[in-house]
Motif scaffolding. Structure first.
Motif, PDB file in Angstrom:
ATOM      1  N   GLY A   1      15.898 -34.763  48.266  1.00 53.68           N
ATOM      2  CA  GLY A   1      16.974 -35.357  47.498  1.00 53.68           C
ATOM      3  C   GLY A   1      16.545 -35.831  46.123  1.00 53.68           C
ATOM      4  N   PHE A   2      15.233 -36.036  45.947  1.00 57.29           N
ATOM      5  CA  PHE A   2      14.691 -36.424  44.637  1.00 57.29           C
ATOM      6  C   PHE A   2      14.160 -35.212  43.869  1.00 57.29           C
ATOM      7  CE2 PHE A   2      14.762 -40.653  46.453  1.00 57.29           C
ATOM      8  CZ  PHE A   2      14.937 -41.494  45.361  1.00 57.29           C
ATOM      9  N   GLY A   3      14.278 -34.022  44.459  1.00 59.23           N
ATOM     10  CA  GLY A   3      13.817 -32.823  43.772  1.00 59.23           C
ATOM     11  C   GLY A   3      12.315 -32.671  43.753  1.00 59.23           C
ATOM     12  N   ALA A   4      11.669 -32.775  44.914  1.00 58.82           N
ATOM     13  CA  ALA A   4      10.217 -32.608  45.031  1.00 58.82           C
ATOM     14  C   ALA A   4       9.456 -33.561  44.102  1.00 58.82           C
ATOM     15  CB  ALA A   4       9.800 -31.164  44.765  1.00 58.82           C
ATOM     16  N   PRO A   5       9.578 -34.858  44.308  1.00 62.07           N
ATOM     17  CA  PRO A   5       8.939 -35.833  43.410  1.00 62.07           C
ATOM     18  C   PRO A   5       7.421 -35.827  43.534  1.00 62.07           C
ATOM     19  CG  PRO A   5       9.801 -36.935  45.351  1.00 62.07           C
ATOM     20  CD  PRO A   5      10.272 -35.516  45.440  1.00 62.07           C
ATOM     21  N   ALA A   6       6.746 -36.221  42.475  1.00 63.58           N
ATOM     22  CA  ALA A   6       5.282 -36.220  42.473  1.00 63.58           C
ATOM     23  C   ALA A   6       4.702 -37.255  43.423  1.00 63.58           C
ATOM     24  CB  ALA A   6       4.771 -36.472  41.048  1.00 63.58           C
ATOM     25  N   TRP A   7       5.494 -38.264  43.815  1.00 65.82           N
ATOM     26  CA  TRP A   7       4.957 -39.322  44.683  1.00 65.82           C
ATOM     27  C   TRP A   7       4.924 -38.943  46.163  1.00 65.82           C
ATOM     28  CZ3 TRP A   7       9.314 -40.209  47.473  1.00 65.82           C
ATOM     29  CH2 TRP A   7      10.558 -40.213  46.821  1.00 65.82           C
ATOM     30  N   TYR A   8       5.549 -37.850  46.542  1.00 66.24           N
ATOM     31  CA  TYR A   8       5.491 -37.377  47.935  1.00 66.24           C
ATOM     32  C   TYR A   8       4.666 -36.103  47.960  1.00 66.24           C
ATOM     33  CZ  TYR A   8       6.962 -35.191  52.315  1.00 66.24           C
ATOM     34  OH  TYR A   8       6.978 -34.568  53.540  1.00 66.24           O
ATOM     35  N   ARG A   9       3.538 -36.121  48.695  1.00 64.55           N
ATOM     36  CA  ARG A   9       2.602 -35.008  48.660  1.00 64.55           C
ATOM     37  C   ARG A   9       2.409 -34.427  50.069  1.00 64.55           C
ATOM     38  NH1 ARG A   9       3.273 -33.286  44.340  1.00 64.55           N
ATOM     39  NH2 ARG A   9       1.410 -32.003  44.602  1.00 64.55           N
ATOM     40  N   PRO A  10       3.161 -33.384  50.428  1.00 62.01           N
ATOM     41  CA  PRO A  10       3.013 -32.742  51.747  1.00 62.01           C
ATOM     42  C   PRO A  10       1.825 -31.791  51.767  1.00 62.01           C
ATOM     43  CG  PRO A  10       4.750 -31.646  50.511  1.00 62.01           C
ATOM     44  CD  PRO A  10       4.251 -32.785  49.631  1.00 62.01           C
ATOM     45  N   SER A  11       0.644 -32.357  51.663  1.00 61.75           N
ATOM     46  CA  SER A  11      -0.573 -31.587  51.374  1.00 61.75           C
ATOM     47  C   SER A  11      -1.369 -31.203  52.604  1.00 61.75           C
ATOM     48  CB  SER A  11      -1.470 -32.430  50.462  1.00 61.75           C
ATOM     49  OG  SER A  11      -1.711 -33.692  51.070  1.00 61.75           O
TER      50      SER A  11
END
Length: 374
Positions: free
Chosen positions: A77-87
């Motif tokens: 919903g935030f458009g792949a934000p930099a603060w969420y890292r599905p790494s």
């Protein structure tokens, strides 16, 4: 309905955001009170690993996997934000006993339908080219896990809540809950103001027991001031180290991941002893130096220095499980150690309860449960 959320860590921020999303029965007005700034406390200091990596309690494991899914939806919903890292996450064991435990964990997690696999050293080099692991190590990969930059995430959630009509009262400490008989009617701030509310949500993390006590309510959290308490830890961040790690790495003696600033975040469980409120600056510096030494052993090409070492105090429920639910008329509590993992899932369930629809999923985790969770 006037809802007052005390605390803008990741739990309070996610709840404020959820309560201001268009939904049937949504509160008319949401106010968030934060002593510092959104995500400035534990949420912005912690290692911030999003996972359901413990198979010991299958029901709680499912609760956490639902939370991982909630994070994916929220981030979209935030458009792949930099603060969420599905790494993803890699870990390994070198000693025989540790290898057996790791193999058992992977097998049990896989049996629960969780993405967990044993990989080769060649695959580890593909995932983390700069990491050095012993040649005989048993290596596991958890591709569905993620990490969060907690401060930026909390700020983004609060910002969206404000854009949707929520009020933020920042840099103001809540000194007490106001009551009328058994009902909580709002809070008193450190500047003497009273904020009235139909429902006050305590999402104050480690500070919750002291605040709740002002209304005669208790919360079973581990006391961070007790000698040997497991609640405090030290987390170091380094100067720039772009590209040396792609995701979470849990090596024996060190947990490491990329930081929002371009460096690394470092933590080690065995170095947390002695990090209570009496820890000296010299002790903190020594822990930072040791974390850096271990990081350089993990990543031989690392040239970064320690930029900061921060003391993180985790709100640890005594039995390890979340503390979520009504404690008094007009008072709802939402405190848990796994706030980084659970925040968006808890926010959705709490919003349902605030709207008058009790959640069966939260039933095992009520703050007033008579005995420790089984």
């Amino acid at each position: 309905m006037r809802v007052l959320v005390v605390g803008a860590g990741i739990i309070g921020a996610a709840l404020a955001d959820r309560l201001t999303r268009p939904a049937p029965g949504a509160p008319a007005r949401v106010t968030v009170v934060e002593a510092e700034g959104p995500g400035a406390g534990t949420s912005g200091t912690s290692y911030a690993w999003i996972n359901a990596n413990d198979p010991a309690d299958p029901a709680y494991h499912r609760f956490r996997t639902a939370a991982m899914s909630a994070w994916r939806d929220l981030a979209a919903g935030f458009g792949a934000p930099a603060w969420y890292r599905p790494s993803g996450n890699v870990t390994w064991a070198a000693a025989d006993g540790a290898k057996e435990r790791l193999a058992d964990r992977v097998a049990r997690l896989s049996g629960l339908g969780y993405a967990a696999e044993l990989i080769t050293s060649h695959r580890l080099r593909e995932l983390e080219p700069h990491v050095a692991a012993p040649p005989d190590a048993l290596i596991a990969h958890y591709p569905g896990e993620a990490h969060l930059h907690g401060g930026p995430a909390a700020r983004a959630l609060v910002r969206r809540a404000r854009d949707s009509g929520a009020d933020l009262v920042a840099a103001r400490r809540t000194v007490r809950l106001n009551t009328d008989g058994d009902r909580v009617t709002g809070v008193r701030l450190d500047d003497g103001r009273d904020l009235d509310a139909d429902l006050t949500v305590c999402a104050a993390g480690r500070h919750s027991p002291a605040l709740l006590a002002t209304a005669g309510a208790a919360l079973p959290l581990v006391d961070p001031s007790e000698p040997g308490s497991a609640a405090p830890c030290l987390v170091a961040t380094t100067s720039a180290a772009e590209g040396v790690l792609n995701g979470l790495v849990h090596a024996p003696g060190l947990s490491a991941r990329p930081a929002a600033t371009g460096g690394l975040v470092l933590e080690a469980d065995d170095l947390d002893a002695g990090t209570d409120e009496t820890a000296s600056p010299a002790h903190v510096r020594a822990v930072g130096d040791e974390l850096l030494a271990r990081a350089r052993a993990l990543v031989p090409a690392l040239t970064a220095q320690v930029a900061e070492v921060r003391r993180c105090v985790r709100p640890l429920p005594v039995d390890g499980y979340p503390l979520v639910g009504f404690q008094r008329p007009g008072l709802y509590t939402a405190v848990t150690h796994s706030g980084i993992t659970l925040a968006p899932h808890l926010a959705a369930l709490i919003a349902e309860e605030i709207a008058g629809r009790p959640s069966g999923a939260l039933a095992p985790y009520r703050p007033n449960r008579a005995a420790p969770h089984p």
